[in-house]
Design an enzyme around this catalytic site. Structure first.
Site, PDB file in Angstrom:
ATOM      1  N   ARG A 119       0.883  -1.175   0.000  1.00 21.93           N
ATOM      2  CA  ARG A 119       0.000   0.000   0.000  1.00 21.93           C
ATOM      3  C   ARG A 119       0.913   1.215   0.000  1.00 21.93           C
ATOM      4  NH1 ARG A 119      -5.420   1.133   3.406  1.00 21.93           N
ATOM      5  NH2 ARG A 119      -6.106  -0.176   1.688  1.00 21.93           N
ATOM      6  N   HIS A 146      -7.066   0.668  -6.673  1.00 22.30           N
ATOM      7  CA  HIS A 146      -7.278  -0.235  -5.537  1.00 22.30           C
ATOM      8  C   HIS A 146      -7.917  -1.517  -6.090  1.00 22.30           C
ATOM      9  CE1 HIS A 146      -7.575  -1.570  -1.554  1.00 22.30           C
ATOM     10  NE2 HIS A 146      -8.439  -0.724  -1.037  1.00 22.30           N
ATOM     11  N   GLN A 149      -9.787  -4.192  -3.883  1.00 17.52           N
ATOM     12  CA  GLN A 149     -11.095  -3.704  -3.447  1.00 17.52           C
ATOM     13  C   GLN A 149     -12.135  -3.974  -4.533  1.00 17.52           C
ATOM     14  OE1 GLN A 149     -12.019  -2.063  -0.381  1.00 17.52           O
ATOM     15  NE2 GLN A 149     -13.990  -2.635  -1.260  1.00 17.52           N
ATOM     16  N   ASP A 241     -17.401   6.505  -1.892  1.00  9.79           N
ATOM     17  CA  ASP A 241     -16.176   6.424  -1.084  1.00  9.79           C
ATOM     18  C   ASP A 241     -16.018   7.794  -0.407  1.00  9.79           C
ATOM     19  OD1 ASP A 241     -13.691   5.731  -0.009  1.00  9.79           O
ATOM     20  OD2 ASP A 241     -12.591   5.988  -1.895  1.00  9.79           O
ATOM     21  N   CYS A 281     -16.381   1.088   0.137  1.00 11.15           N
ATOM     22  CA  CYS A 281     -15.169   0.304   0.437  1.00 11.15           C
ATOM     23  C   CYS A 281     -14.808   0.350   1.917  1.00 11.15           C
ATOM     24  CB  CYS A 281     -14.007   0.828  -0.399  1.00 11.15           C
ATOM     25  SG  CYS A 281     -13.647   2.568  -0.105  1.00 11.15           S
ATOM     26  N   ARG A 309     -13.338  -9.056   0.863  1.00  9.68           N
ATOM     27  CA  ARG A 309     -11.908  -8.757   0.615  1.00  9.68           C
ATOM     28  C   ARG A 309     -11.100 -10.028   0.881  1.00  9.68           C
ATOM     29  NH1 ARG A 309      -9.923  -3.611   1.008  1.00  9.68           N
ATOM     30  NH2 ARG A 309      -8.040  -4.620   0.242  1.00  9.68           N
TER      31      ARG A 309
HETATM   32  N1   CP Z   1     -11.191  -0.603   2.019  1.00  9.51           N
HETATM   33  C1   CP Z   1      -9.918  -0.665   2.481  1.00  9.51           C
HETATM   34  O1   CP Z   1      -8.947  -0.822   1.738  1.00  9.51           O
HETATM   35  O2   CP Z   1      -9.823  -0.555   3.830  1.00  9.51           O
HETATM   36  P1   CP Z   1      -8.500  -0.349   4.685  1.00  9.51           P
HETATM   37  O3   CP Z   1      -7.981   1.024   4.390  1.00  9.51           O
HETATM   38  O4   CP Z   1      -8.938  -0.516   6.105  1.00  9.51           O
HETATM   39  O5   CP Z   1      -7.488  -1.389   4.261  1.00  9.51           O
HETATM   40  N1  NVA Z   2     -10.048   6.497  -1.354  1.00 11.74           N
HETATM   41  C1  NVA Z   2      -9.692   6.031  -0.026  1.00 11.74           C
HETATM   42  C2  NVA Z   2      -9.857   4.565   0.090  1.00 11.74           C
HETATM   43  C3  NVA Z   2      -9.512   3.958   1.422  1.00 11.74           C
HETATM   44  C4  NVA Z   2      -9.659   2.474   1.434  1.00 11.74           C
HETATM   45  C5  NVA Z   2      -8.262   6.451   0.277  1.00 11.74           C
HETATM   46  O1  NVA Z   2      -7.399   6.364  -0.598  1.00 11.74           O
HETATM   47  O2  NVA Z   2      -8.016   6.887   1.410  1.00 11.74           O
END
Ligand code: CP
Ligand code: NVA
Length: 321
Positions: A119, A146, A149, A241, A281, A309
């Site tokens: 990430r 993502h 997701q 989101d 998400c 997930r």
């Molecule tokens: N939806 C998602 O990726 O959640 P987290 O940020 O908790 O991993």
């Molecule tokens: N768009 C959000 C998604 C988190 C899972 C972010 O990038 O923070």
């Protein structure tokens, strides 16, 4: 004689073995469908306590430059359920956090691990890591995408609606990483997608064009508007989101103002089909991008989506590793 154009399963499996998962743009519609079918089967096997330990002896490294609940835990539990092992690494504790090159990091990690999930702030950095790693690199969220997701999202729609092709998906909110992957995935599966964003927060234009082409090739469509009502009209799925993603905290006040009118609330969803499903998400900000009555209401599937997930990623891990 009828010659099927659909490749046999073992052919798809072998073409996915060892691959990276950086974006669903790199996968064919057939490959995405394969992963979704595999996820459905693995979910059944998990619930029946009949999951084979196919990743025994394998280790997934998980590098995080940003916070996470779902991604971190579902990947770790997924590896454990498949008989393997996962290792959490906070990027700032690694030498990469004090300047070691991505080239050296990728080469070194390839000698220890069977795959890396990362990430990261920058999608370009993840591409660079994949370039210098001989093991699969899985994108656990970047500024642009993502994909894990999106696989869980599509899996949840299949479970609730029975199929994806021909269904209408409305994405209302920020044209962000989650939106990009969701729309590309839905386009691959022949859905009709409508994206509604405020002016200035639209979907990436190059990705939008690519998604339109993918959808057209699969009998679906993708359109964009600045009118949430137009997007939500007659939809089977309503998705949103957060308005301010991780790393954009300084823009929060400006975004709060810009996104007024884009909240998913009872009035907006009255334009969707009666049996519409709501997805997010997570993490969510209740009363900001979504009204509590919607996210906690009877049409919301956000916790099933979060659980998925785990199963979608097990399909990815079992296939790529
Ligand atoms: N939806 C998602 O990726 O959640 P987290 O940020 O908790 O991993
Ligand atoms: N768009 C959000 C998604 C988190 C899972 C972010 O990038 O923070």
């Amino acid at each position: 004689m009828h010659i099927s154009t659909v490749k046999p399963i073992n052919k798809i499996e072998s073409q996915l073995k060892g691959r990276d998962l950086l974006t669903l743009l790199d996968y064919t519609s057939e490959e995405i469908d394969y992963l979704l079918q595999k996820a459905l089967q693995l979910k059944v096997d998990t619930k029946a306590g009949k999951l084979p330990p196919i990743l025994q002896g394998k280790t997934l490294g998980m590098i995080f430059e940003k916070h996470s609940t779902r991604t971190r835990i579902s990947f770790e539990v997924g590896m454990i359920q498949l008989g393997g092992h996962a290792m959490f690494m906070n990027a700032k504790d690694l030498q990469i956090g004090r300047g070691e090159s991505v080239y050296d990091t990728g080469n070194v990690l390839s000698g220890y691990l069977d795959a890396v999930m990362i990430r990261a702030n920058s999608h370009e950095m993840v591409k660079e890591l994949a370039k210098h790693s001989s093991i699969p690199v899985i994108n656990g969220l970047t500024d642009m995408f993502h994909p894990c997701q999106a696989l869980a999202d599509l899996l949840t729609i299949i479970e609730v609606k029975g199929e994806l092709v021909g269904k209408k998906l409305a994405y209302v909110g920020d044209g962000n990483n989650v939106a990009h992957s969701l729309v590309i995935g839905a386009a691959h599966m022949g859905m009709h997608v409508a994206v509604a964003t405020p002016v200035g927060f639209e979907f990436d234009p190059i990705l939008f064009e690519k998604a339109q082409k993918i959808a057209a090739a699969n009998g679906g469509s993708v359109m964009q508007t600045n009118d949430p009502v137009e997007a939500v009209k007659d939809s089977d799925v309503v998705y949103t989101d957060v308005w301010t993603s991780m790393g954009q905290e300084e823009e929060a006040a400006v975004r709060l103002e810009a996104f007024k009118g884009f909240q998913i609330n009872d009035e907006l969803v009255s334009n969707a089909k009666n049996d519409y499903m709501f997805l997010h998400c997570l993490p969510a900000h209740r009363e900001e991008e979504v009204a509590t009555s919607v996210i906690d209401g009877p049409n919301s599937y956000v916790f099933q989506q979060a659980e998925n997930r785990l199963h979608a990623q097990k399909a990815v891990l079992a296939t790529l590793l």
